[in-house]
Design a protein around this motif. Sequence first.
Motif, PDB file in Angstrom:
ATOM      1  N   ASP A 102       0.837  -1.203   0.000  1.00  0.00           N
ATOM      2  CA  ASP A 102       0.000   0.000   0.000  1.00  0.00           C
ATOM      3  C   ASP A 102       0.873   1.256   0.000  1.00  0.00           C
ATOM      4  OD1 ASP A 102      -2.230  -1.632   0.045  1.00  0.00           O
ATOM      5  OD2 ASP A 102      -2.697  -1.265   2.169  1.00  0.00           O
ATOM      6  N   GLU A 103       1.924   1.232   0.816  1.00  0.00           N
ATOM      7  CA  GLU A 103       2.851   2.361   0.887  1.00  0.00           C
ATOM      8  C   GLU A 103       3.568   2.558  -0.448  1.00  0.00           C
ATOM      9  OE1 GLU A 103       6.785   3.577   3.504  1.00  0.00           O
ATOM     10  OE2 GLU A 103       5.382   2.131   4.359  1.00  0.00           O
ATOM     11  N   LEU A 104       3.977   1.460  -1.079  1.00  0.00           N
ATOM     12  CA  LEU A 104       4.637   1.532  -2.384  1.00  0.00           C
ATOM     13  C   LEU A 104       3.703   2.149  -3.427  1.00  0.00           C
ATOM     14  CD1 LEU A 104       7.028   0.885  -4.260  1.00  0.00           C
ATOM     15  CD2 LEU A 104       6.025  -1.396  -4.572  1.00  0.00           C
ATOM     16  N   GLU A 105       2.464   1.696  -3.427  1.00  0.00           N
ATOM     17  CA  GLU A 105       1.487   2.236  -4.377  1.00  0.00           C
ATOM     18  C   GLU A 105       1.298   3.744  -4.161  1.00  0.00           C
ATOM     19  OE1 GLU A 105      -3.251   1.764  -5.457  1.00  0.00           O
ATOM     20  OE2 GLU A 105      -2.211   0.070  -4.532  1.00  0.00           O
ATOM     21  N   ARG A 106       1.213   4.170  -2.921  1.00  0.00           N
ATOM     22  CA  ARG A 106       1.053   5.597  -2.613  1.00  0.00           C
ATOM     23  C   ARG A 106       2.269   6.392  -3.088  1.00  0.00           C
ATOM     24  NH1 ARG A 106       1.868   9.397   1.734  1.00  0.00           N
ATOM     25  NH2 ARG A 106       0.162  10.908   1.728  1.00  0.00           N
ATOM     26  N   GLU A 107       3.465   5.856  -2.825  1.00  0.00           N
ATOM     27  CA  GLU A 107       4.690   6.548  -3.240  1.00  0.00           C
ATOM     28  C   GLU A 107       4.789   6.642  -4.764  1.00  0.00           C
ATOM     29  OE1 GLU A 107       7.211   8.104  -1.516  1.00  0.00           O
ATOM     30  OE2 GLU A 107       6.155   7.772   0.366  1.00  0.00           O
ATOM     31  N   GLU A 108       4.420   5.551  -5.450  1.00  0.00           N
ATOM     32  CA  GLU A 108       4.546   5.528  -6.910  1.00  0.00           C
ATOM     33  C   GLU A 108       3.499   6.402  -7.609  1.00  0.00           C
ATOM     34  OE1 GLU A 108       6.607   1.210  -7.842  1.00  0.00           O
ATOM     35  OE2 GLU A 108       4.417   1.268  -7.683  1.00  0.00           O
ATOM     36  N   ASP A 145      11.968  14.347  -4.493  1.00  0.00           N
ATOM     37  CA  ASP A 145      12.123  13.198  -5.381  1.00  0.00           C
ATOM     38  C   ASP A 145      12.084  11.960  -4.483  1.00  0.00           C
ATOM     39  OD1 ASP A 145      12.770  11.240  -7.172  1.00  0.00           O
ATOM     40  OD2 ASP A 145      14.774  12.007  -7.638  1.00  0.00           O
ATOM     41  N   ASN A 146      11.043  11.152  -4.641  1.00  0.00           N
ATOM     42  CA  ASN A 146      10.868   9.999  -3.739  1.00  0.00           C
ATOM     43  C   ASN A 146      11.375   8.693  -4.340  1.00  0.00           C
ATOM     44  OD1 ASN A 146       8.810   9.749  -5.601  1.00  0.00           O
ATOM     45  ND2 ASN A 146       7.244   9.179  -4.105  1.00  0.00           N
ATOM     46  N   ALA A 147      12.253   8.759  -5.332  1.00  0.00           N
ATOM     47  CA  ALA A 147      12.795   7.547  -5.956  1.00  0.00           C
ATOM     48  C   ALA A 147      13.523   6.672  -4.927  1.00  0.00           C
ATOM     49  CB  ALA A 147      13.733   7.910  -7.104  1.00  0.00           C
ATOM     50  N   ASP A 148      14.254   7.295  -4.001  1.00  0.00           N
ATOM     51  CA  ASP A 148      14.953   6.513  -2.971  1.00  0.00           C
ATOM     52  C   ASP A 148      13.966   5.812  -2.046  1.00  0.00           C
ATOM     53  OD1 ASP A 148      17.421   7.199  -3.979  1.00  0.00           O
ATOM     54  OD2 ASP A 148      17.755   8.830  -2.535  1.00  0.00           O
ATOM     55  N   ASN A 149      12.851   6.488  -1.718  1.00  0.00           N
ATOM     56  CA  ASN A 149      11.816   5.863  -0.874  1.00  0.00           C
ATOM     57  C   ASN A 149      11.230   4.645  -1.572  1.00  0.00           C
ATOM     58  OD1 ASN A 149      12.269   8.119   0.677  1.00  0.00           O
ATOM     59  ND2 ASN A 149      10.140   8.770   0.765  1.00  0.00           N
ATOM     60  N   ILE A 150      10.938   4.796  -2.866  1.00  0.00           N
ATOM     61  CA  ILE A 150      10.358   3.692  -3.641  1.00  0.00           C
ATOM     62  C   ILE A 150      11.339   2.519  -3.686  1.00  0.00           C
ATOM     63  CG2 ILE A 150       9.669   3.000  -5.979  1.00  0.00           C
ATOM     64  CD1 ILE A 150       8.476   5.875  -6.259  1.00  0.00           C
ATOM     65  N   LYS A 151      12.604   2.829  -3.936  1.00  0.00           N
ATOM     66  CA  LYS A 151      13.628   1.782  -3.980  1.00  0.00           C
ATOM     67  C   LYS A 151      13.718   1.047  -2.638  1.00  0.00           C
ATOM     68  CE  LYS A 151      18.567   1.104  -4.708  1.00  0.00           C
ATOM     69  NZ  LYS A 151      19.868   1.750  -4.725  1.00  0.00           N
ATOM     70  N   GLN A 152      13.700   1.794  -1.537  1.00  0.00           N
ATOM     71  CA  GLN A 152      13.792   1.196  -0.207  1.00  0.00           C
ATOM     72  C   GLN A 152      12.592   0.310   0.095  1.00  0.00           C
ATOM     73  OE1 GLN A 152      16.437   1.334   2.094  1.00  0.00           O
ATOM     74  NE2 GLN A 152      15.202  -0.339   2.902  1.00  0.00           N
ATOM     75  N   ILE A 153      11.409   0.764  -0.259  1.00  0.00           N
ATOM     76  CA  ILE A 153      10.200  -0.032  -0.014  1.00  0.00           C
ATOM     77  C   ILE A 153      10.258  -1.333  -0.814  1.00  0.00           C
ATOM     78  CG2 ILE A 153       7.683  -0.121  -0.283  1.00  0.00           C
ATOM     79  CD1 ILE A 153       7.729   2.968   0.198  1.00  0.00           C
TER      80      ILE A 153
END
Length: 172
Positions: A102-108, A145-153
Amino acid sequence: MLDDPLVKTLLTNVVEDESNLPIVEALDKGIETDEEIANETGIKLNIVRKILYKLYDLGLASYKRSKDPETQWFTYSWKFEKDEVITRIKKDSQDYLKMLNDELEREENNMFFLCPQGHVRLDFDESSDYEFMCPVCGEELEFQDNADNIKQIKEDIKMVESNFKSFSEKNG
């Protein structure tokens, strides 16, 4: 089973401190009464009882009560519920994976904006509601830029899936 990292994490969270894990180990070995567990582990009886009842409250231990015919005192015989531990870990892992997905979907699917002072992190809709100004301090919000957050998730999801697969293979 008690050596498995997921089991150890669950039980450490329940017993509050890794130093109390010998209580569970004693139960797992078949030591049944709180007094015997306290003697075996060297942990104070009141702490042993507290931990046993915490395990009981979560369904990870059960007990049978019997009455001594001479003294009329009750004795509690405790049992470690391995099947419940397995069930709990499976459910917790599935819940955690759902939360991560769910968190990944929100970030993406969103753009995020940060307060330069660190007060808030808002998605585009929330940011536009506040006219891209921090609702706490009034500073202008900055694009993140939330690319690092997406990568971490994604890495977290892979790790949880791997740990869960390994656990499931060992414990059915």
